[in-house]
Design a protein around this motif. Structure first.
Motif, PDB file in Angstrom:
ATOM      1  N   SER A 175       0.803  -1.225   0.000  1.00  0.00           N
ATOM      2  CA  SER A 175       0.000   0.000   0.000  1.00  0.00           C
ATOM      3  C   SER A 175       0.837   1.276   0.000  1.00  0.00           C
ATOM      4  CB  SER A 175      -0.947  -0.004   1.205  1.00  0.00           C
ATOM      5  OG  SER A 175      -1.850   1.070   1.121  1.00  0.00           O
ATOM      6  N   TRP A 176       1.939   1.265   0.727  1.00  0.00           N
ATOM      7  CA  TRP A 176       2.800   2.461   0.807  1.00  0.00           C
ATOM      8  C   TRP A 176       4.192   2.132   0.266  1.00  0.00           C
ATOM      9  CZ3 TRP A 176       2.065   7.107   4.127  1.00  0.00           C
ATOM     10  CH2 TRP A 176       0.741   7.248   4.567  1.00  0.00           C
ATOM     11  N   ASP A 177       4.704   2.981  -0.611  1.00  0.00           N
ATOM     12  CA  ASP A 177       6.090   2.847  -1.059  1.00  0.00           C
ATOM     13  C   ASP A 177       7.030   3.228   0.078  1.00  0.00           C
ATOM     14  OD1 ASP A 177       4.949   2.246  -3.459  1.00  0.00           O
ATOM     15  OD2 ASP A 177       5.650   4.040  -4.513  1.00  0.00           O
ATOM     16  N   GLY A 194       1.080   9.987  -4.755  1.00  0.00           N
ATOM     17  CA  GLY A 194       1.338   9.039  -5.829  1.00  0.00           C
ATOM     18  C   GLY A 194       2.036   7.781  -5.360  1.00  0.00           C
ATOM     19  N   LYS A 195       2.499   7.786  -4.108  1.00  0.00           N
ATOM     20  CA  LYS A 195       3.211   6.621  -3.569  1.00  0.00           C
ATOM     21  C   LYS A 195       2.423   5.900  -2.477  1.00  0.00           C
ATOM     22  CE  LYS A 195       7.697   8.376  -4.970  1.00  0.00           C
ATOM     23  NZ  LYS A 195       9.062   8.756  -4.603  1.00  0.00           N
ATOM     24  N   HIS A 197      -1.125   3.631  -2.199  1.00  0.00           N
ATOM     25  CA  HIS A 197      -1.967   2.902  -3.149  1.00  0.00           C
ATOM     26  C   HIS A 197      -3.105   2.160  -2.443  1.00  0.00           C
ATOM     27  CE1 HIS A 197       1.612   3.647  -5.541  1.00  0.00           C
ATOM     28  NE2 HIS A 197       2.310   2.947  -4.649  1.00  0.00           N
ATOM     29  N   GLU A 198      -4.259   2.160  -3.067  1.00  0.00           N
ATOM     30  CA  GLU A 198      -5.338   1.281  -2.632  1.00  0.00           C
ATOM     31  C   GLU A 198      -4.951  -0.169  -2.933  1.00  0.00           C
ATOM     32  OE1 GLU A 198      -8.721   2.770  -4.766  1.00  0.00           O
ATOM     33  OE2 GLU A 198      -9.313   4.055  -3.079  1.00  0.00           O
ATOM     34  N   PRO A 211      -6.430   2.692   1.190  1.00  0.00           N
ATOM     35  CA  PRO A 211      -5.072   2.223   1.513  1.00  0.00           C
ATOM     36  C   PRO A 211      -4.880   1.959   3.008  1.00  0.00           C
ATOM     37  CG  PRO A 211      -5.073   4.601   1.325  1.00  0.00           C
ATOM     38  CD  PRO A 211      -6.477   4.157   0.982  1.00  0.00           C
ATOM     39  N   SER A 456       3.210  -5.322  -6.449  1.00  0.00           N
ATOM     40  CA  SER A 456       2.900  -3.898  -6.283  1.00  0.00           C
ATOM     41  C   SER A 456       3.922  -3.034  -6.993  1.00  0.00           C
ATOM     42  CB  SER A 456       2.855  -3.545  -4.798  1.00  0.00           C
ATOM     43  OG  SER A 456       2.785  -2.156  -4.622  1.00  0.00           O
ATOM     44  N   GLN A 459       3.356  -2.942 -10.664  1.00  0.00           N
ATOM     45  CA  GLN A 459       2.154  -2.235 -11.100  1.00  0.00           C
ATOM     46  C   GLN A 459       2.342  -0.723 -11.074  1.00  0.00           C
ATOM     47  OE1 GLN A 459      -0.778  -3.710  -8.410  1.00  0.00           O
ATOM     48  NE2 GLN A 459      -0.911  -5.726  -9.381  1.00  0.00           N
ATOM     49  N   HIS A 460       3.220  -0.247 -10.237  1.00  0.00           N
ATOM     50  CA  HIS A 460       3.352   1.204 -10.071  1.00  0.00           C
ATOM     51  C   HIS A 460       4.728   1.631 -10.516  1.00  0.00           C
ATOM     52  CE1 HIS A 460      -0.488   1.295  -8.002  1.00  0.00           C
ATOM     53  NE2 HIS A 460      -0.083   0.266  -7.282  1.00  0.00           N
TER      54      HIS A 460
END
Length: 460
Positions: A175-177, A194-195, A197-198, A211, A456, A459-460
């Protein structure tokens, strides 16, 4: 130098844990469990003994199978009254530097979204000295108090637990970078949206868009503990666990469990060495064998048969009060703890009558391993279990708190250290680093939680 033995102290935030009836002993300070100072003193004692962790068991119901009543459990403090185990951890962590904490939380009645935040919070506050012991609660009273008509089926509880893990892995790992929190004063950005994520989880039991509420903690996912020796339990451990609490009454059975879990872990693509195995243990130490035996006899006089039977009833699903003492106890499947149900039936060396089972349960050591003797005797036996079964260490329970632990730390620990099989100093870092090596704070790449993380990133 032999294999380094790992040690957890096995306890509970309650008036008693598994030392049935020994609340009556004049040296027992268990009644202080409501005081933060009690837990801080215990944590500092364990750190002096270089214990890896304090393993906190928990239940979310009362033991009311035996005699179809909760009276025996309440009368003799069978894991009741019991307080929340998570709330005492921050104070103990503040008072120590290295001791870690394994907290039991059920996947059957908790919700993964709230649980994920609680564990991230504790991992932050302990600076990465946290483990989560996963259980799939078995008490009927718990099911009723959480609004169910009855207990969920044993296998369904594990199916639900599997999806629960899937959800929290996504929250913790995906969920979190790592660099989401920037605290950029100039550009007025605390966290880069932007970092974050749901997770958009849609499953059979849970819908969690996310998130995650917490920023990444030192370990992200706490070290995963699991206790359960049933077929489903071993399968679950092989897939998810990093530390496993396995129980058996003899070397051969324990060796089978250890080898079976490692074999299943390899089939999941995991490194079997990424799993540490622990067995339960009680110790009564004395300067002489006679002194140790005298303590054993003293504790036996205070032991409560009714309390032990109350716990066995809740754990196994068998109300032994309802049986004829002369009939043989036969295995029948229950939705309680299947390993406990099998202990005196399928796993017994010979058929036992109900009376014989009650006699065993009503005796200290009837359901677990108790070592009685000098520090050298105890160290010999601990070495034997490790060498013959492949376990990595022990969950050390205690009859008298804190006296039994003090005796062990003052007398048995030096004996283990002199043999080169127990650490003299802690490793630095998080619990996962202490267990598996420096630089390994996060889940290893072969763990299912790490696979969620990699997806994850892609995907990002």
């Amino acid at each position: 130098m032999g294999k380094q033995i790992r040690l957890n102290a096995f306890d509970m935030n309650s008036a008693m844990h598994n030392s049935h009836g020994l609340w009556k002993h004049p040296g027992n300070q268990r009644h202080r469990y409501k005081e933060l100072s009690y837990w801080v003193e215990l944590a500092q004692l364990l750190e002096r003994g270089k214990f890896d962790a304090l393993f906190l068991a928990d239940v979310v119901g009362v033991y009311d199978v035996y005699k179809q009543s909760f009276d025996p459990a309440v009368r003799d403090a069978v894991q009741v009254p019991v307080n929340d185990p998570a709330l005492i951890i921050p104070a103990m962590a503040y008072a120590t530097k290295h001791l870690s904490f394994a907290v039991t939380v059920t996947t059957t009645y908790e919700h993964p979204y709230a649980h994920a935040r609680r564990m991230s919070t504790l991992d932050h506050l302990t600076q990465g000295r946290l483990a989560w012991n996963i259980v799939t609660s078995y008490l009927p009273s718990a099911a009723k108090n959480f609004g169910l008509d009855g207990m969920l089926d044993h296998d369904e509880r594990y199916e639900r637990a599997d999806e629960f893990l899937e959800v929290v892995y996504k929250l913790w790992e995906a969920s979190w970078d790592d660099d989401a929190v920037v605290r950029d004063v100039k550009n007025k950005i605390y966290t880069d949206p932007g970092k974050v994520h749901e997770i958009n989880h849609e499953g059979k039991f849970y819908r969690v868009p996310g998130p995650h509420l917490s920023e990444p903690s030192p370990q992200r996912t706490p070290v995963v503990y699991q206790a359960g020796s049933s077929e489903k339990g071993r399968e679950f451990a092989a897939k998810h666990a990093e530390c496993v609490f396995v129980g058996a009454s003899n070397v051969e059975t324990l060796r089978f469990y250890v080898q079976d879990i490692r074999r299943k872990a390899a089939a999941y693509g995991r490194n079997p060495d990424h799993i540490k195995m622990f067995m339960g243990l009680n110790v009564i130490a004395g300067d002489t064998r006679q002194e140790a035996q005298g303590k054993f006899e003293e504790y036996s006089r205070l032991w409560s048969v009714d309390a032990a039977l109350a716990q066995y009833g809740g754990s196994s699903g068998y109300d032994l009060d309802a049986y004829d003492p002369l009939e043989f106890l036969e295995y029948k499947p229950t939705n309680h703890g299947q390993t406990t149900a099998a202990h005196f039936t399928k796993y017994a060396e010979k058929k036992l009558t109900v009376g014989e089972v009650k006699q065993k349960i009503g005796t200290i050591g009837g359901r677990g391993t108790v070592l009685v003797g000098t520090p050298a005797d105890i160290a010999d036996q601990m070495q034997h279990w490790v060498e013959e079964t492949g376990i990595d260490g022990f969950n050390l329970a205690h009859f008298i708190t804190p006296g039994s632990l003090q005796e062990f730390i003052d007398n048995v620990i030096p004996e283990l250290q002199n043999r080169g099989i127990y650490k003299t100093e802690y490793e630095e870092g998080t619990l996962r680093e202490k267990l598996f090596g420096q630089g390994q704070s996060k889940l290893p790449e072969d763990h299912p939680g790490a696979k969620v993380r990699r997806q994850s990133v892609n995907q990002h």
